[in-house]
Write a protein that holds these residues in place. Structure first.
Motif, mmCIF file in Angstrom:
data_model
loop_
_atom_site.group_PDB
_atom_site.id
_atom_site.type_symbol
_atom_site.label_atom_id
_atom_site.label_comp_id
_atom_site.label_asym_id
_atom_site.label_seq_id
_atom_site.Cartn_x
_atom_site.Cartn_y
_atom_site.Cartn_z
ATOM 1 N N ARG A 53 11.612 -10.173 -3.944
ATOM 2 C CA ARG A 53 10.257 -10.066 -3.389
ATOM 3 C C ARG A 53 10.289 -10.213 -1.860
ATOM 4 N NH1 ARG A 53 8.050 -13.234 -6.844
ATOM 5 N NH2 ARG A 53 8.371 -15.147 -5.695
ATOM 6 N N GLU A 56 11.654 -7.006 -0.374
ATOM 7 C CA GLU A 56 10.638 -5.952 -0.411
ATOM 8 C C GLU A 56 9.579 -6.167 0.660
ATOM 9 O OE1 GLU A 56 9.413 -6.240 -4.487
ATOM 10 O OE2 GLU A 56 11.071 -4.992 -5.189
ATOM 11 N N GLN A 57 9.164 -7.424 0.857
ATOM 12 C CA GLN A 57 8.159 -7.731 1.878
ATOM 13 C C GLN A 57 8.703 -7.510 3.283
ATOM 14 O OE1 GLN A 57 7.292 -11.800 0.934
ATOM 15 N NE2 GLN A 57 5.860 -11.282 -0.693
ATOM 16 N N GLN A 58 9.990 -7.723 3.451
ATOM 17 C CA GLN A 58 10.616 -7.626 4.769
ATOM 18 C C GLN A 58 11.344 -6.295 4.956
ATOM 19 O OE1 GLN A 58 10.465 -10.143 7.185
ATOM 20 N NE2 GLN A 58 8.986 -11.059 5.795
#
Length: 75
Positions: A53, A56-58
């Protein structure tokens, strides 16, 4: 990871906050942490999901970092 995180304090804090990793200070702590993660299926799945996660966010930051590293390696 170890306590020397001056160059990546922000992401280390995020990893700790999201429970995607743990900080250790000694070899014994590292051994205990790895052993615990490997022996606890639920824990390593949760940590893996949390790590995914974060990645994916970064994603944009990661892509830029990889691009810079690849450019340096070509030199």
């Amino acid at each position: 990871f170890g306590p020397y995180i001056d160059n990546f304090r922000e992401i280390a804090g995020l990893v700790l906050q999201e429970k995607a990793g743990t900080m250790v200070r000694t070899g014994d702590e590292l051994f205990a942490a790895v052993k615990k993660i490997l022996e606890d299926t639920a824990l390593h799945r949760e940590m893996g999901t949390a790590g995914k996660r974060i990645i994916e966010q970064q994603g944009e930051v990661m892509a830029r970092t990889v691009s810079i590293i690849m450019d340096v390696m070509k030199q």
